[in-house]
Design a protein around this motif. Structure first.
Motif, PDB file in Angstrom:
ATOM      1  N   GLY A  89       0.713  -1.253   0.099  1.00 47.92           N
ATOM      2  CA  GLY A  89       0.116   0.276  -0.092  1.00 47.92           C
ATOM      3  C   GLY A  89       0.717   1.176   0.002  1.00 47.92           C
ATOM      4  N   ALA A  90       1.977   1.229   0.782  1.00 45.41           N
ATOM      5  CA  ALA A  90       2.839   2.515   0.773  1.00 45.41           C
ATOM      6  C   ALA A  90       3.478   2.769  -0.445  1.00 45.41           C
ATOM      7  N   ILE A  91       3.828   1.587  -1.286  1.00 46.08           N
ATOM      8  CA  ILE A  91       4.464   1.590  -2.535  1.00 46.08           C
ATOM      9  C   ILE A  91       3.503   2.135  -3.475  1.00 46.08           C
ATOM     10  N   ARG A  92       2.260   1.764  -3.360  1.00 44.97           N
ATOM     11  CA  ARG A  92       1.082   2.451  -4.434  1.00 44.97           C
ATOM     12  C   ARG A  92       1.232   3.786  -4.180  1.00 44.97           C
ATOM     13  N   VAL A  93       1.189   4.256  -2.999  1.00 43.75           N
ATOM     14  CA  VAL A  93       1.357   5.717  -2.729  1.00 43.75           C
ATOM     15  C   VAL A  93       2.322   6.343  -3.190  1.00 43.75           C
ATOM     16  N   ALA A  94       3.456   5.825  -2.896  1.00 39.25           N
ATOM     17  CA  ALA A  94       4.705   6.365  -3.573  1.00 39.25           C
ATOM     18  C   ALA A  94       4.759   6.666  -4.924  1.00 39.25           C
TER      19      ALA A  94
END
Length: 235
Positions: A89-94
């Protein structure tokens, strides 16, 4: 295991939080997650983080990049940068924030063969684990992806600092050896429970000893007014 952290930062990024996320410690203590900090611009960084940034040069691997706070800064400064985080999820936001080179990965087994001039680990994540052996393994893996002559820049907490002794009983029960203690917590949000995360707190002297076992040389220790400090290791 549920990606509670990823859901939390995605919902915050899109303005749709359904409740306040929390960090739950293994002794039951609960604190509110500080979401804005994951997205903070350079001007809002701590003095220690800004001093860490001064040590960054060349190509950068941002390990535990989260939503890309330090990755975006490095790119704006002209560095070729790649971000890695174990939260999908964090990588999607990044990536939504414009970081093309962002991948899901674990710092203990990165799956990367490219060498970088600087490996950056912000957020006390270098001590992922609960043993000297775990720290040694992480340092060895980060050395593998660092070019000869390159450096590792990371921050940690010193368990021997007076500031860290506010809860001596908690830390004493989790002391591995002199100068090496761990904290255990997890993220809980919207019915999701993240995995337990163990983070080592290590004194500069203990870190120096472990670093030397893995081929690193301590170039500098950057202290602060609290238990937080930064270390610059050279290859």
């Amino acid at each position: 295991m549920a990606d509670a952290f990823g859901r939390m930062v995605e919902d915050f990024h899109h303005g749709r939080l359904v409740e306040r996320p929390v960090y739950r410690r293994d002794d039951g203590h609960v604190s509110e997650a500080h979401l804005a900090g994951y997205f903070a611009d350079y001007n809002d960084w701590s003095d220690l983080e800004k001093r860490m940034a001064e040590r960054v040069s060349g190509s950068v691997l941002d390990v535990g990049c989260g939503v890309g706070r330090t990755t975006l800064w490095a790119r704006r400064e002209g560095h070729a940068v790649c971000g890695v985080d174990r939260s999908p999820g964090a990588i999607r936001v990044a990536r939504e924030r414009g970081i093309e080179r962002a991948a899901v990965g674990d710092m203990t087994a990165l799956g990367i063969d490219t060498g970088f001039d600087t490996v950056l680990v912000v957020g006390k994540q270098l001590g992922l684990g609960r043993s000297r052996a775990a720290l040694r393994g992480t340092l060895a893996e980060l050395a593998r992806v660092t070019e000869p002559g390159g450096r590792l820049v990371a921050d940690l907490n010193d368990p021997t600092h007076p500031d860290a002794r506010a809860e001596p009983e908690y830390l004493n029960e989790r002391t591995v050896e002199e100068g090496l203690t761990y904290r255990r917590f997890r993220v809980e949000y919207d019915g999701l429970v993240g995995p337990w995360i163990d983070l080592l707190m290590t004194s500069p002297a203990t870190l120096r000893g472990v670093a030397e076992e893995t081929g690193w040389t301590v170039e500098a220790v950057v202290e602060s007014e609290t238990s937080a400090y930064a270390v610059v290791l050279g290859r």
